[in-house]
Design a protein around this motif. Structure first.
Motif, mmCIF file in Angstrom:
data_model
loop_
_atom_site.group_PDB
_atom_site.id
_atom_site.type_symbol
_atom_site.label_atom_id
_atom_site.label_comp_id
_atom_site.label_asym_id
_atom_site.label_seq_id
_atom_site.Cartn_x
_atom_site.Cartn_y
_atom_site.Cartn_z
ATOM 1 N N ILE A 146 5.512 -1.831 -1.927
ATOM 2 C CA ILE A 146 4.712 -2.684 -2.813
ATOM 3 C C ILE A 146 3.522 -1.873 -3.316
ATOM 4 C CG2 ILE A 146 3.483 -4.895 -3.047
ATOM 5 C CD1 ILE A 146 6.458 -5.211 -2.176
ATOM 6 N N ASN A 147 3.416 -1.778 -4.653
ATOM 7 C CA ASN A 147 2.318 -1.036 -5.267
ATOM 8 C C ASN A 147 2.194 -1.551 -6.701
ATOM 9 O OD1 ASN A 147 1.109 1.100 -6.959
ATOM 10 N ND2 ASN A 147 1.071 2.293 -5.062
ATOM 11 N N PRO A 148 0.993 -1.954 -7.134
ATOM 12 C CA PRO A 148 0.859 -2.579 -8.464
ATOM 13 C C PRO A 148 1.140 -1.627 -9.619
ATOM 14 C CG PRO A 148 -1.285 -2.425 -7.351
ATOM 15 C CD PRO A 148 -0.262 -1.912 -6.400
ATOM 16 N N GLY B 137 0.839 -1.195 0.000
ATOM 17 C CA GLY B 137 0.000 0.000 0.000
ATOM 18 C C GLY B 137 0.873 1.243 0.000
ATOM 19 N N PHE C 146 3.146 5.951 11.119
ATOM 20 C CA PHE C 146 2.806 7.209 10.455
ATOM 21 C C PHE C 146 2.809 8.349 11.469
ATOM 22 C CE2 PHE C 146 -1.442 5.212 11.081
ATOM 23 C CZ PHE C 146 -2.087 6.194 11.824
ATOM 24 N N LYS D 235 -1.031 10.123 1.482
ATOM 25 C CA LYS D 235 -1.463 8.783 1.909
ATOM 26 C C LYS D 235 -0.551 8.211 2.988
ATOM 27 C CE LYS D 235 -4.138 7.638 -2.053
ATOM 28 N NZ LYS D 235 -4.501 6.630 -3.019
ATOM 29 N N SER E 287 2.728 4.366 -1.388
ATOM 30 C CA SER E 287 2.163 5.263 -2.401
ATOM 31 C C SER E 287 3.085 6.447 -2.659
ATOM 32 C CB SER E 287 0.796 5.751 -1.912
ATOM 33 O OG SER E 287 0.318 6.781 -2.732
ATOM 34 N N ASN F 256 -5.562 -1.958 13.007
ATOM 35 C CA ASN F 256 -6.001 -0.668 13.522
ATOM 36 C C ASN F 256 -4.923 -0.033 14.395
ATOM 37 O OD1 ASN F 256 -7.820 1.446 14.022
ATOM 38 N ND2 ASN F 256 -8.592 0.438 15.856
ATOM 39 N N ILE F 257 -3.715 0.057 13.861
ATOM 40 C CA ILE F 257 -2.600 0.607 14.639
ATOM 41 C C ILE F 257 -1.834 1.653 13.834
ATOM 42 C CG2 ILE F 257 -2.284 -1.484 16.018
ATOM 43 C CD1 ILE F 257 0.043 -2.223 14.196
ATOM 44 N N ILE G 144 -1.949 -1.809 9.703
ATOM 45 C CA ILE G 144 -2.362 -0.437 10.023
ATOM 46 C C ILE G 144 -3.874 -0.277 9.811
ATOM 47 C CG2 ILE G 144 -2.029 2.003 9.367
ATOM 48 C CD1 ILE G 144 0.617 0.794 10.389
ATOM 49 N N THR G 145 -4.367 -0.980 8.829
ATOM 50 C CA THR G 145 -5.755 -0.850 8.373
ATOM 51 C C THR G 145 -6.793 -0.912 9.488
ATOM 52 O OG1 THR G 145 -4.959 -2.034 6.432
ATOM 53 C CG2 THR G 145 -7.365 -1.822 6.670
ATOM 54 N N SER G 146 -7.758 0.006 9.408
ATOM 55 C CA SER G 146 -8.899 -0.008 10.331
ATOM 56 C C SER G 146 -10.073 -0.713 9.650
ATOM 57 C CB SER G 146 -9.315 1.417 10.677
ATOM 58 O OG SER G 146 -8.235 2.113 11.231
ATOM 59 N N GLY H 70 -4.169 4.860 19.612
ATOM 60 C CA GLY H 70 -3.381 5.270 18.464
ATOM 61 C C GLY H 70 -3.030 6.736 18.539
ATOM 62 N N LEU I 44 -3.385 -1.169 3.378
ATOM 63 C CA LEU I 44 -4.357 -1.322 2.298
ATOM 64 C C LEU I 44 -5.764 -1.246 2.875
ATOM 65 C CD1 LEU I 44 -2.719 -4.383 0.516
ATOM 66 C CD2 LEU I 44 -2.849 -2.030 -0.369
ATOM 67 N N PRO I 45 -6.735 -0.821 2.078
ATOM 68 C CA PRO I 45 -8.110 -0.788 2.576
ATOM 69 C C PRO I 45 -8.575 -2.182 3.020
ATOM 70 C CG PRO I 45 -7.944 0.400 0.494
ATOM 71 C CD PRO I 45 -6.628 -0.289 0.714
HETATM 72 N N1 COA Z 1 -0.844 -4.173 -3.092
HETATM 73 C C1 COA Z 1 -0.163 -3.052 -2.877
HETATM 74 N N2 COA Z 1 -0.671 -1.843 -3.084
HETATM 75 C C2 COA Z 1 -1.921 -1.763 -3.514
HETATM 76 C C3 COA Z 1 -2.716 -2.887 -3.745
HETATM 77 C C4 COA Z 1 -2.114 -4.159 -3.501
HETATM 78 N N3 COA Z 1 -2.776 -5.277 -3.698
HETATM 79 N N4 COA Z 1 -3.905 -2.496 -4.143
HETATM 80 C C5 COA Z 1 -3.886 -1.144 -4.160
HETATM 81 N N5 COA Z 1 -2.689 -0.693 -3.781
HETATM 82 C C6 COA Z 1 -2.213 0.666 -3.623
HETATM 83 C C7 COA Z 1 -3.188 1.710 -4.078
HETATM 84 O O1 COA Z 1 -3.197 1.833 -5.476
HETATM 85 C C8 COA Z 1 -2.667 2.931 -3.384
HETATM 86 O O2 COA Z 1 -1.567 3.464 -4.038
HETATM 87 P P1 COA Z 1 -1.661 4.742 -5.022
HETATM 88 O O3 COA Z 1 -1.775 5.940 -4.123
HETATM 89 O O4 COA Z 1 -0.396 4.703 -5.786
HETATM 90 O O5 COA Z 1 -2.883 4.534 -5.853
HETATM 91 C C9 COA Z 1 -2.179 2.381 -2.071
HETATM 92 O O6 COA Z 1 -2.057 0.966 -2.244
HETATM 93 C C10 COA Z 1 -3.143 2.611 -0.920
HETATM 94 O O7 COA Z 1 -4.429 2.186 -1.245
HETATM 95 P P2 COA Z 1 -5.672 3.182 -1.155
HETATM 96 O O8 COA Z 1 -6.841 2.479 -1.730
HETATM 97 O O9 COA Z 1 -5.317 4.493 -1.704
HETATM 98 O O10 COA Z 1 -5.864 3.259 0.437
HETATM 99 P P3 COA Z 1 -5.773 4.531 1.357
HETATM 100 O O11 COA Z 1 -4.371 4.968 1.506
HETATM 101 O O12 COA Z 1 -6.782 5.509 1.020
HETATM 102 O O13 COA Z 1 -6.254 3.844 2.732
HETATM 103 C C11 COA Z 1 -5.702 2.784 4.791
HETATM 104 C C12 COA Z 1 -5.631 2.699 3.277
HETATM 105 C C13 COA Z 1 -5.106 1.525 5.349
HETATM 106 C C14 COA Z 1 -4.895 3.994 5.259
HETATM 107 C C15 COA Z 1 -7.173 2.953 5.243
HETATM 108 O O14 COA Z 1 -7.939 1.900 4.701
HETATM 109 C C16 COA Z 1 -7.320 2.892 6.711
HETATM 110 O O15 COA Z 1 -7.564 1.850 7.304
HETATM 111 N N6 COA Z 1 -7.191 4.062 7.364
HETATM 112 C C17 COA Z 1 -7.194 4.136 8.832
HETATM 113 C C18 COA Z 1 -5.824 3.840 9.389
HETATM 114 C C19 COA Z 1 -5.763 4.100 10.856
HETATM 115 O O16 COA Z 1 -6.183 5.142 11.321
HETATM 116 N N7 COA Z 1 -5.249 3.117 11.643
HETATM 117 C C20 COA Z 1 -5.251 3.181 13.083
HETATM 118 C C21 COA Z 1 -4.314 4.162 13.591
HETATM 119 S S1 COA Z 1 -4.190 4.179 15.298
#
Ligand code: COA
Length: 717
Positions: free
Chosen positions: A61-63, A33, A160, A40, A35, A145-146, A114-116, A177, A91-92
């Motif tokens: 890693i990014n496709p 993920g 981050f 991001k 970027s 969620n970290i 990291i993902t929530s 967090g 990643l989402p």
């Molecule tokens: N492998 C690698 N990268 C991939 C992928 C894969 N299979 N599929 C997509 N990506 C890329 C995306 O294209 C994007 O890159 P780009 O900017 O070049 O397009 C990148 O990964 C991130 O994906 P994106 O869809 O843009 O996600 P995002 O950055 O908007 O959100 C999170 C991802 C994890 C940040 C979000 O889902 C989230 O959970 N946010 C909350 C985090 C948080 O607060 N955690 C707790 C803290 S205490």
């Protein structure tokens, strides 16, 4: 067993024993993920890893990107040829599972998710799938969620949070967090060095318990700061703390002190289960230093992570101001520091160094007229004299104060004579702020107020004492638990959760706790005969499972001297019960031996949702109900720990015989606490228990359980 199941079993065994070392010292890290977009999180994390000076390989890693932040990017982790130990997943939530499989196939050991969007928003199914998929590959998960992890061992800032981190010896484990990120920033400003930061988020796999176990043996970690909002694994936390604390000091900040503490207003033990008071006592029991707020935690850690342990209890306060010396002395008493009190020695040693108008009576007060060098000479003498084990050095700003010169002299003196702990209070304006800053830079604990300097040294002393004190053990008790279970079973058969007083007292008798002689009767004739048999004066009490608070129901008459008084009391209790509780089942009346004198205490036990059975102690009446002067321990408690409970309450002096009274039988109290602790630990069916009052006689004369209540858990719990 088929091959897959066999493999799975092997991997789960592997999981149990997986050391967390690679999580903190990975040889290479991938960011899934990553970027190019600076807005991001996947960008910020790669940037932090890169600029933080991480010594291993970094694989974004990014496709659809070739390069990110100057690093070669890969479409998938499986395209990377080198071995990777840790993958940070940004990643989402919806697309995460494919990436997890890829990481598994790649042989990655740890996922930092990291993902929530998992358990914290009720999406438990996704969280379970995440953990089970990872574990099927033998991977462990931090999060989800970290905000990430920082490890000074390899200069890895995979968070981050702020890019700038000051490395040092404090490791921070945080459930929050936002606060965690904020604290990372604060440590830089405060010049408090970090050896690690771990955000635990949903704790789907790796928990604070696992991390603490690792930190206990981690060379980089000198002290541990834990921020918790709650724990379901109380008992486990206690167990792990008991093994971590002897190795490293642990400072705990836990939210929820006030709101839950308020629940302690109720007088009976059950309402306190799950309360903050229980958590607080459990932490004390395991030697964890619980700080009231972030400032206090930082103050303590500053001393805990830099100062050597003392060689003894005696502390010297050195000051150039009388008032601040008094403030420090008050604080020393409040926080439990012992001051050097050999006045002749103090005078002999320090009078050559102190001006005639100063004082050598600890605090050593050099007054405002003394020169910087005079103060330093006293510090140096204290550092080299065997009779002084710890120091609090206080300076108020003077017109002549030269901050750089003062801090320089302090640093040099401390470096010249290492081996004794000291804290510094430098009080004043910008000059003193600068001096504090210089000392922090040199890793010397300095504060703006005397209380903070004393409190920090006292925290170090508390940890030192905990490590030295002999831990009590739970001696085997020869108790007929089968007989106790039979009493409980009898109540169960009658579909009762609440035992009658007679049943409860029977349990205590079997347990070896003394109860007054008592005979249950049904009619007046029997009642009079029983009173004769027991001997006057007697106490009559109603026996009814439906009347729990006998006093309020007029179901109890005390100090009955003769047949007439007993007969009158009998009739009045019966009539009163029928009038006030017309539907109550009345089993009769108990005729009891009357106990005179002694002091009323309360001993209770209840079941805490996180820590399991806990025992409680306090003095009766207003001490519990108004002053809330009570203490808890997670059961079972050794006699030694029970003794500490008794000594811990504010009203303890009353047991030592205040106002001409004789000393009370404290051993008898600790014996009852010990026995109750064993009982509720062995017989988990007991939900709640109160001995109210346990009347304690003078030393050597034991105690009496005058009133007893036992409530069982609802069937099937
Ligand atoms: N492998 C690698 N990268 C991939 C992928 C894969 N299979 N599929 C997509 N990506 C890329 C995306 O294209 C994007 O890159 P780009 O900017 O070049 O397009 C990148 O990964 C991130 O994906 P994106 O869809 O843009 O996600 P995002 O950055 O908007 O959100 C999170 C991802 C994890 C940040 C979000 O889902 C989230 O959970 N946010 C909350 C985090 C948080 O607060 N955690 C707790 C803290 S205490």
């Amino acid at each position: 067993m088929n091959e897959k199941a066999e493999q799975k079993k092997e991997s789960s065994v592997d999981l149990q024993t997986t050391d967390l070392e690679l999580l903190f010292k990975p040889r290479a890290v991938a960011v899934l993920g990553a970027s190019k977009n600076p807005d991001k999180l996947g960008h910020v994390i790669v940037d932090n890893i890169r600029t933080g000076g991480y010594r291993g390989g970094i694989f974004p890693i990014n496709p659809s990107a070739d390069r990110i932040l100057g690093l070669r990017a890969y479409p998938s982790v499986e395209d990377v040829e080198e071995d990777i130990d840790v993958a940070v997943i940004v990643l989402p939530q919806k697309i995460i599972m494919d990436a997890v499989h890829q990481c598994g196939r790649k042989g990655i050991r740890f996922l930092i998710v990291i993902t929530s969007g998992f358990g914290e928003v009720g999406n438990l199914a996704a969280e379970r799938e995440l953990v089970s998929t990872a574990s099927s590959y033998g991977m462990r998960i931090l999060g989800p969620n970290i905000f990430g992890i920082y490890s000074s061992a390899v200069d890895l800032n995979a968070t981050f949070g702020p890019a700038e981190i000051r490395s040092g010896t404090v490791t921070m484990i945080t459930q929050s967090g936002a606060l965690g990120v904020a604290l990372m920033g604060k440590t830089v400003v405060e010049k408090l060095g970090l050896s690690g930061v771990v955000s635990i988020g949903n704790k789907a796999d790796i928990s604070e318990v696992d991390l603490l176990e690792y930190m206990a043996t981690d060379d980089a970690t000198g002290a541990i700061l834990v921020y918790l909002e709650g724990t379901k694994e109380g008992k486990e936390l206690l167990r792990v703390m008991s093994s971590v604390v002897p190795e490293k000091p642990v400072v705990m900040i836990k939210a929820g002190r006030s709101e839950k503490g308020a629940r302690a207003a109720a007088s009976h033990t059950g309402s306190l289960a799950g309360s903050d008071l229980v958590f607080d006592s459990a932490m004390r029991q395991s030697g964890v230093l619980r700080a009231g707020d972030v400032d206090e935690a930082f103050d303590w850690l500053r001393a805990l992570s830099t100062q050597p342990l003392p060689g003894g209890e005696k502390v010297l306060i050195i000051t150039n101001g009388g008032g601040v010396g008094v403030m420090a002395t008050d604080a020393a008493e409040q926080y439990g520091l012992q001051l050097v009190d050999d006045l002749a020695w103090l005078d002999r040693t320090f009078s050559p160094l102190v001006p005639p108008f100063g004082s050598t009576k600890n605090p050593i007060d050099l007054t405002g007229q003394a020169k910087e060098d005079d103060n330093i000479r006293v510090l140096e003498t204290a550092l080299t004299e065997d009779a002084v084990h710890g120091m609090v050095f206080i300076q108020c700003e003077m017109a002549t104060t030269e901050p750089d010169s003062l801090s320089e002299k302090i640093i040099r003196t401390m470096e010249k004579h290492p081996g004794k702990p000291a804290t510094f209070a430098l009080i004043g304006g910008e000059k003193m702020e600068r001096c504090i800053d210089n000392l922090h830079e040199a890793g010397i604990p300095a504060y703006g107020y005397p209380e903070a300097a004393v409190s920090a040294l006292a925290a170090l002393y508390r940890w030192w004492r905990f490590g030295r004190e002999e831990k009590g053990r739970i001696e085997p008790l020869n108790i007929d638990f089968t007989a106790i279970r039979e009493v409980l079973e009898h109540a169960r058969r009658l579909h009762r959760q609440q035992l009658t007083e007679t049943e409860a007292k029977r349990v205590f008798e079997i347990l070896g706790i003394r109860v007054p002689r008592s005979i249950a009767v049904r009619g007046l004739e029997d009642c009079l005969r029983a009173a004769d048999d027991i001997g006057y004066p007697v106490v009559l009490k109603i026996i009814s499972p439906d009347i729990v608070h006998k006093t309020e129901a007029s179901g109890i008459k005390t100090d009955l001297q003769n047949t007439d008084e007993v007969a009158r009391a009998y009739k009045s209790i019966m009539a009163g019960a029928r009038r006030k509780f017309p539907r109550a089942v009345i089993h009769g009346i108990s005729v009891n031996q009357m106990i005179r004198g002694g002091i009323e205490t309360i001993i209770g036990a209840s079941t805490d949702p996180s820590f399991g059975p806990v025992v409680m102690f306090g003095l009766g009446g207003i001490y519990v109900e108004v002053l809330k002067d009570i203490t808890f321990r997670v059961s079972p408690v050794s006699r030694k720990e029970a003794r500490k409970m008794v000594e811990e309450i504010d009203s303890f002096p009353l047991l030592l015989g205040a106002r001409g009274e004789k000393v009370k039988d404290i051993d008898a109290i600790t014996d009852v606490l010990f026995r109750i602790g064993v009982l509720v630990d062995v017989i988990r069916e007991i939900a709640e228990l109160d001995i109210n009052p346990l009347v304690v006689m003078e030393r050597g004369k034991g105690s009496w359980a005058l009133d007893a209540r036992i409530r069982l858990h609802a069937q099937g719990k």
